[in-house]
Motif scaffolding. Structure first.
Motif, mmCIF file in Angstrom:
data_model
loop_
_atom_site.group_PDB
_atom_site.id
_atom_site.type_symbol
_atom_site.label_atom_id
_atom_site.label_comp_id
_atom_site.label_asym_id
_atom_site.label_seq_id
_atom_site.Cartn_x
_atom_site.Cartn_y
_atom_site.Cartn_z
ATOM 1 N N PHE A 73 0.610 -1.039 0.041
ATOM 2 C CA PHE A 73 -0.515 0.102 -0.048
ATOM 3 C C PHE A 73 0.496 1.130 0.164
ATOM 4 C CE2 PHE A 73 -2.300 -3.887 2.138
ATOM 5 C CZ PHE A 73 -3.280 -3.648 1.716
ATOM 6 N N ASP A 111 1.046 -3.882 5.624
ATOM 7 C CA ASP A 111 0.117 -4.145 6.223
ATOM 8 C C ASP A 111 -1.123 -3.231 6.460
ATOM 9 O OD1 ASP A 111 -1.436 -5.228 8.152
ATOM 10 O OD2 ASP A 111 0.233 -6.898 9.100
ATOM 11 N N PRO A 112 -1.901 -3.356 6.028
ATOM 12 C CA PRO A 112 -2.650 -2.312 6.225
ATOM 13 C C PRO A 112 -3.397 -2.222 7.855
ATOM 14 C CG PRO A 112 -4.097 -4.463 5.036
ATOM 15 C CD PRO A 112 -2.828 -4.326 5.078
ATOM 16 N N ARG A 113 -3.296 -2.758 8.203
ATOM 17 C CA ARG A 113 -3.818 -2.907 9.983
ATOM 18 C C ARG A 113 -2.386 -1.961 10.986
ATOM 19 N NH1 ARG A 113 -2.827 -9.074 11.875
ATOM 20 N NH2 ARG A 113 -0.983 -9.047 9.930
ATOM 21 N N THR A 128 -1.284 1.246 11.932
ATOM 22 C CA THR A 128 -1.995 2.323 12.582
ATOM 23 C C THR A 128 -0.987 3.988 12.589
ATOM 24 O OG1 THR A 128 -1.136 2.021 15.427
ATOM 25 C CG2 THR A 128 -3.334 1.760 14.896
ATOM 26 N N ASN A 155 -6.146 11.403 18.201
ATOM 27 C CA ASN A 155 -5.923 9.864 18.911
ATOM 28 C C ASN A 155 -4.490 9.284 17.473
ATOM 29 O OD1 ASN A 155 -8.556 9.992 20.141
ATOM 30 N ND2 ASN A 155 -6.954 10.842 21.799
ATOM 31 N N CYS A 170 -3.606 6.371 17.354
ATOM 32 C CA CYS A 170 -3.489 4.885 17.525
ATOM 33 C C CYS A 170 -5.176 4.627 17.312
ATOM 34 C CB CYS A 170 -3.626 4.663 19.106
ATOM 35 S SG CYS A 170 -4.780 5.219 20.255
ATOM 36 N N LEU A 171 -5.837 5.031 16.602
ATOM 37 C CA LEU A 171 -7.601 5.340 16.464
ATOM 38 C C LEU A 171 -8.037 5.308 15.025
ATOM 39 C CD1 LEU A 171 -9.364 5.884 19.005
ATOM 40 C CD2 LEU A 171 -8.985 3.450 18.463
ATOM 41 N N THR A 172 -6.401 5.079 13.765
ATOM 42 C CA THR A 172 -6.560 5.792 12.306
ATOM 43 C C THR A 172 -5.657 5.291 12.299
ATOM 44 O OG1 THR A 172 -6.966 7.722 10.916
ATOM 45 C CG2 THR A 172 -5.292 7.982 12.301
ATOM 46 N N LEU A 173 -5.776 4.479 10.739
ATOM 47 C CA LEU A 173 -5.194 3.655 9.847
ATOM 48 C C LEU A 173 -4.103 4.972 9.334
ATOM 49 C CD1 LEU A 173 -8.144 0.624 8.877
ATOM 50 C CD2 LEU A 173 -5.602 0.430 10.578
ATOM 51 N N VAL A 206 -2.957 3.218 6.242
ATOM 52 C CA VAL A 206 -3.190 3.423 4.934
ATOM 53 C C VAL A 206 -4.546 4.711 4.421
ATOM 54 C CG1 VAL A 206 -4.881 2.324 5.674
ATOM 55 C CG2 VAL A 206 -3.622 1.715 3.261
ATOM 56 N N SER A 207 -4.794 4.974 5.216
ATOM 57 C CA SER A 207 -6.118 5.710 5.042
ATOM 58 C C SER A 207 -5.793 7.384 4.487
ATOM 59 C CB SER A 207 -7.616 5.962 6.042
ATOM 60 O OG SER A 207 -7.979 6.219 5.808
ATOM 61 N N HIS A 208 -4.785 7.527 5.351
ATOM 62 C CA HIS A 208 -3.890 9.047 5.392
ATOM 63 C C HIS A 208 -3.008 9.450 3.975
ATOM 64 C CE1 HIS A 208 -6.805 10.021 8.044
ATOM 65 N NE2 HIS A 208 -6.213 8.269 9.134
ATOM 66 N N ASP A 209 -3.207 9.010 2.803
ATOM 67 C CA ASP A 209 -2.487 9.113 1.561
ATOM 68 C C ASP A 209 -2.252 10.379 1.287
ATOM 69 O OD1 ASP A 209 -0.769 8.553 -0.003
ATOM 70 O OD2 ASP A 209 -2.000 8.061 -1.626
#
Lengths: 352, 175
Positions: free
Chosen positions: B3, B20-22, B24, B60, B62-65, B67-70
């Motif tokens: 990714f 790994d998409p997991r 954080t 936070n 710790c509560l965001t991936l 991969v979602s923040h390209d």
């Protein structure tokens, strides 16, 4: 955390198609879902990341006087939108009474509606939980249950719905816009969540793959802006879920309450609209005895599920207090401690 | 599956091939970019030790991936000082004893900077306390933290350097 396939759709229809498969889950703010995934409580095979979908982060004033809130609007942005907070002060206060500054910056409108209960037994894989694993039983029944439900619970599940935001939404007849494979449909917030009955794992009326795209407030919702409150008792004054909460909206003209809206949080498996109580205060001049009768009506069907009988009387008193506070004109600005019953009470009618 | 994402962290662009998409955002910062100032406390969004400023808002991590923040812009505790000159919030935490063991401090400072940027608390101690409730301090330095935030808020409102309060000052410095 179990591994998953990560998908980022470009459109709503792509998202709905990607999420229709069993084991798929939508990811928006992630503040509840990632917590659940880390604990192994929710184990999706596929995450459909909708956080970049265009057009879902707007707050729109509708031509008919209503307001449409996109599903990806962040809790903080909604609460701090000046026009929105002025029109729907109980919603702004409810939002600001929930979670922390960091979480409100990430959490979304749609995700708030679909957040899961904070019942400790639901979160503990070693405990029996009919919601997490249907048919395994409910360890909350004989366990620590002083914060559990007094209305709408069943033998299978006594967990409460944790949202603050949903409470004034239910009171104000908000409508949820849902996109699915067969097109768009709508349900009221009041009808979105189901009572547990024998199937506590089914928490809402959404079909697999259906996506909440917006929440709409009807035009009548802003008629309560001058007399609206959200009151929330919690075990600490900030960053805690409600023990009991109440959202109130009154339309008062020439000293008479012509319209009333009341919903409760922290007491039931869903945001709890108190229609019978509304009817009692409508047409009346504000009066402590009338408010107490309304509170009795709201909790008429309540019964403890364990060590939580205190919540019934507490909810009645919070209703009376919220109605009493709502008589005063809504403050220009949300209090420093949003929703707190410990904030100073200025100019309010004393209930008892 | 890879990714590929790009992230600007403290003004420095990074191209990262996530395996790994997991992962954080917190784990990306600490384990892949070795920016260990951001702390992992509860890893569940309850303690605030992992607070960073993402695209101008405190969250936070710790509560965001990741991969979602390209394409996102991240400010961490490593990026707030200007060379040897502390950020006014860092200086105020020292001046007011806003810490004891220091573990929660990076998260406290990032949260406090975010709070001041949001502009809703002003100089009201009650609003500052409420606005900082997402950051736990088990040493109990809360009184000093509140004083520090109030003082830094005043300095950030009237800075010698007008861009100091903004997260993109780091980006401008790097450019």
């Amino acid at each position: 955390m179990k591994n998953f396939e990560y998908v980022r759709p470009a459109t709503i229809s792509e998202a709905v198609a990607a999420a229709a498969e069993p084991g798929a889950a939508y990811l928006a703010g992630g503040t509840n879902l990632l917590d659940l995934m880390k604990g192994g409580i929710v184990r999706p095979n596929r995450l459909v990341d909708i956080s970049h979908l265009p057009g879902l982060d707007r707050i729109e004033r509708l031509p008919d006087g209503g307001t449409r809130i996109g599903a990806l609007v962040r809790n903080a942005d909604l609460a701090h939108d000046g026009e929105f907070a002025k029109s729907y002060p109980a919603i702004a206060e409810a939002l600001l009474s929930g979670a922390s500054g960091q979480l409100r910056n990430a959490a979304t409108v749609g995700g708030n509606l679909l957040q899961r209960t904070r019942c400790g037994y639901f979160y503990d894989p070693a405990s029996a939980c009919n919601k997490r694993e249907p048919g395994t039983g409910c360890d909350a029944r004989g366990g620590e249950n002083r914060l559990h439900a007094v209305l709408g619970w069943s033998e299978a599940c006594i967990a409460t719905h944790p949202s603050d935001f949903c409470v004034p939404l239910a009171a104000l007849d908000a409508v949820v816009e849902i996109e699915g494979r067969t097109g768009r449909r709508e349900v009221t917030v009041e009808a979105l969540h189901r009572l547990p009955g024998d199937t506590p794992e089914q928490e809402n009326v959404l079909l697999p793959g259906e996506l909440i795209v917006a929440v709409r407030l009807p035009k009548e919702a802003r008629t309560f802006s001058h007399h609206a409150r959200y009151l929330k008792v919690r075990e600490r004054t900030s960053f805690a879920f409600a023990v009991v909460s109440a959202a109130v909206g009154l339309r008062i003209e020439q000293g008479t309450i012509w319209d009333a809206r009341l919903a409760l949080g922290g007491v039931a498996p869903k945001p709890w609209r108190a229609h019978a109580a509304e009817k009692i205060v409508e047409g009346c001049v504000p009066d402590a005895a009338t408010f107490r009768r309304a509170a009795e009506a709201a909790l008429a069907d309540a019964r403890p599920c364990g060590d939580n009988a205190f919540k019934i009387e507490l909810a009645k008193r919070i209703i009376v207090r919220a109605l009493t506070l709502a008589i005063s004109e809504t403050a220009e600005r949300v209090a420093a401690l949003p929703g707190s019953p410990f904030a100073p009470v200025a100019g309010a009618l004393h209930a008892s | 599956m890879k990714f590929p994402i790009t992230l600007t962290v403290n003004g420095v662009p990074h191209s990262i091939d996530l395996d790994d998409p997991r992962v954080t955002l917190l784990d990306l910062l600490r384990e892949r970019l070795h920016l260990t100032g951001t702390k992992k406390g509860c890893d569940r969004g309850q303690c605030g030790a992992c607070t960073v400023i993402l695209d101008g808002r405190r969250i936070n991590s710790c509560l965001t991936l990741a991969v979602s923040h390209d394409g996102a812009d991240v400010l961490t505790i490593e990026g707030v000082a200007s060379g040897n000159e502390l950020h006014p919030m860092q200086a105020a935490f020292i001046a007011h004893d806003g810490l004891q063991c220091g573990f929660c401090t990076p998260g406290q400072i990032m949260s406090a900077i975010g709070l001041v940027m949001e502009g809703h608390a002003g100089d009201d101690p009650e609003r500052v306390r409420e606005g900082m409730s997402g950051n736990l301090c088990r040493c109990g330095a809360y009184a000093g933290i509140t004083e520090a935030v109030l003082e830094a808020q005043r300095k950030m409102a009237n800075p010698d350097k007008p861009d100091l309060a903004k997260p993109d000052h780091v980006k401008e410095r790097a450019a």
